[in-house]
Scaffold this active site. Structure first.
Site, mmCIF file in Angstrom:
data_model
loop_
_atom_site.group_PDB
_atom_site.id
_atom_site.type_symbol
_atom_site.label_atom_id
_atom_site.label_comp_id
_atom_site.label_asym_id
_atom_site.label_seq_id
_atom_site.Cartn_x
_atom_site.Cartn_y
_atom_site.Cartn_z
ATOM 1 N N ARG A 182 37.507 37.780 28.178
ATOM 2 C CA ARG A 182 37.581 39.231 27.996
ATOM 3 C C ARG A 182 36.294 39.837 27.449
ATOM 4 O O ARG A 182 36.291 40.964 26.947
ATOM 5 C CB ARG A 182 38.758 39.613 27.080
ATOM 6 N N LYS A 211 24.898 47.730 34.626
ATOM 7 C CA LYS A 211 25.741 47.497 35.803
ATOM 8 C C LYS A 211 25.708 46.015 36.162
ATOM 9 O O LYS A 211 24.641 45.425 36.310
ATOM 10 C CB LYS A 211 25.253 48.317 36.995
ATOM 11 N N GLU A 269 11.979 49.945 44.492
ATOM 12 C CA GLU A 269 12.610 50.571 43.329
ATOM 13 C C GLU A 269 11.578 51.294 42.472
ATOM 14 O O GLU A 269 11.891 52.306 41.840
ATOM 15 C CB GLU A 269 13.354 49.525 42.502
ATOM 16 N N LYS A 305 14.645 54.791 33.935
ATOM 17 C CA LYS A 305 16.047 54.393 34.127
ATOM 18 C C LYS A 305 16.812 54.419 32.814
ATOM 19 O O LYS A 305 17.952 54.905 32.761
ATOM 20 C CB LYS A 305 16.125 53.003 34.757
ATOM 21 N N GLU A 349 28.066 56.781 34.781
ATOM 22 C CA GLU A 349 27.759 57.379 36.087
ATOM 23 C C GLU A 349 28.759 58.471 36.466
ATOM 24 O O GLU A 349 29.295 58.515 37.573
ATOM 25 C CB GLU A 349 27.713 56.306 37.182
ATOM 26 N N ARG A 399 23.556 59.969 36.231
ATOM 27 C CA ARG A 399 23.125 58.624 36.613
ATOM 28 C C ARG A 399 23.173 58.406 38.120
ATOM 29 O O ARG A 399 22.506 57.511 38.647
ATOM 30 C CB ARG A 399 23.982 57.573 35.893
ATOM 31 N N ASN A 435 20.804 56.408 42.438
ATOM 32 C CA ASN A 435 21.202 55.891 43.750
ATOM 33 C C ASN A 435 20.361 56.475 44.879
ATOM 34 O O ASN A 435 20.669 56.242 46.061
ATOM 35 C CB ASN A 435 22.682 56.202 44.004
ATOM 36 N N HIS A 493 19.878 54.641 48.125
ATOM 37 C CA HIS A 493 20.744 53.474 48.110
ATOM 38 C C HIS A 493 21.980 53.569 48.996
ATOM 39 O O HIS A 493 22.474 52.542 49.457
ATOM 40 C CB HIS A 493 21.175 53.170 46.668
ATOM 41 N N HIS A 513 22.022 50.547 51.140
ATOM 42 C CA HIS A 513 23.024 49.487 51.017
ATOM 43 C C HIS A 513 23.699 49.206 52.359
ATOM 44 O O HIS A 513 23.974 48.048 52.696
ATOM 45 C CB HIS A 513 24.084 49.880 49.993
ATOM 46 N N HIS A 548 17.119 43.618 49.546
ATOM 47 C CA HIS A 548 17.559 44.876 48.946
ATOM 48 C C HIS A 548 16.466 45.929 48.945
ATOM 49 O O HIS A 548 16.671 47.071 49.375
ATOM 50 C CB HIS A 548 18.029 44.615 47.509
#
Length: 338
Positions: free
Chosen positions: A98, A120, A162, A204, A214, A218, A222, A225, A229, A239
């Site tokens: 957990r 993330k 990036e 960032k 997000e 935020r 993206n 992206h 993606h 990527h």
């Protein structure tokens, strides 16, 4: 929890940062060849390189490895490698028992400027990128500039997409710096690389601090992206290469919708080309669009898409999926550079 970010040689830092912790290390197979001897005092789990290994098969193997070593709630997971390892290590740490604490030593440019910062953590599932994941911050991230020297050329270039994204989000000054220092960047000039890594992390981190979950701001991270993606998954591209194409599509769409000047679009394309990043690839529009339909930024019949009005000025636009499909078909037919 606030993440401490260090820009220094990791062997100088790890003894202090790991002191008193029960450490379990997840390390990229290729990275282990260069730096594995630095971690002989800790149990190592070696992760095969490549995005194809960022899945539940790998995660379950790590869970069993941790349980076999009687890891408990006091475990500290240290991910050593690029974006794939950081994603896996963060996800494992966030879910094992957990949640246990974790940190990263980022050894790739992509990881240093993006994947390791922001909290993330995720894995791919059923052909969809990062569709299962968490947002939990690492205790620390080490961005060691010396590790960039051992990167293969294509992996180094992979990370530059990036950096371009962060420059476009930042504004004219950072874009001009990139344009004026292409040769130094391509030769991995130490001071230049440290500057662009620090600058990217700063950009960032500032956005994440204001919107960790997000909910709104935020989402601008993206940029490039959503389409990127979809291209990445459709064609199994690296990527960063896919993000570069996604940036071109976002610039194209921004022009089509009256946000961005055509000359600024051309500047973006020229910068990507000078950095040896792709600006277009042949792809089936139906396959690409199908991937976008499963994107996390889709809400009903719209997709939250990041458009650019000017360098440093982005906007979040809810675009109808049918409209987006029309633009995707147009872009792929026109090679995106008209």
């Amino acid at each position: 929890m606030k993440t401490n970010i260090y820009f220094d040689r990791f062997p100088k830092l790890i003894r202090t940062l790991l002191n008193g912790k029960r450490v379990f290390i997840l390390i990229d197979k290729n990275v282990a060849k260069y730096y594995g001897e630095q971690f002989i005092d800790y149990p190592l789990f070696i992760i095969e390189s490549g995005e194809k290994n960022k899945n539940f098969d790998t995660v379950f193997l790590i869970y069993r490895w941790l349980l076999g070593l009687h890891a408990g709630r006091d475990a500290f997971i240290l991910g050593v490698g690029g974006g794939v390892v950081c994603d896996i290590a963060g996800f494992v740490a966030a879910t094992f028992m957990r949640g246990v604490t974790f940190g990263f030593i980022s050894t790739s440019l992509l990881s240093q400027v993006d994947a390791s910062v922001g909290g993330k953590n995720g894995v791919n599932f059923d052909g969809l990128k990062n569709i299962i994941g968490t947002i939990v911050q690492p205790e620390f991230v080490i961005c060691d500039p010396q590790t960039l020297k051992t990167l293969p050329e294509e992996e180094y270039i992979n990370g530059l997409a990036e950096v371009v994204k962060h420059a476009l989000l930042s504004g004219e000054e950072f874009v001009e710096f990139m344009e004026n220092n292409v040769e130094r960047i391509m030769y991995r000039h130490a001071e230049t690389m440290e500057f662009i890594v620090r600058k990217s992390v700063e950009i960032k981190a500032n956005v994440v601090t204001l919107d960790e979950r997000e909910k709104n701001l935020r989402k601008i991270l993206n940029f490039g992206h959503t389409f990127g993606h979809a291209i990445e998954l459709s064609l199994q591209l690296r990527h960063g290469y896919a993000v570069a194409i996604g940036i071109v599509f976002a610039a194209h769409l921004s022009c089509e919708m009256g946000y961005l000047k055509i000359n600024d679009k051309k500047r973006i394309i020229r910068l990507l080309e000078k950095l040896n990043l792709p600006i277009f690839v042949q792809a089936d529009p139906d396959v690409v669009f199908e991937k976008i339909l499963h994107d996390k930024k889709r809400f009903g019949d719209t997709v939250d898409f990041i458009l650019i009005r000017d360098f440093g000025d982005c906007t979040i636009e809810s675009i109808c999926v049918d409209t987006l499909r029309t633009h995707i078909v147009q872009f792929l037919k026109s090679h995106g550079i008209s």
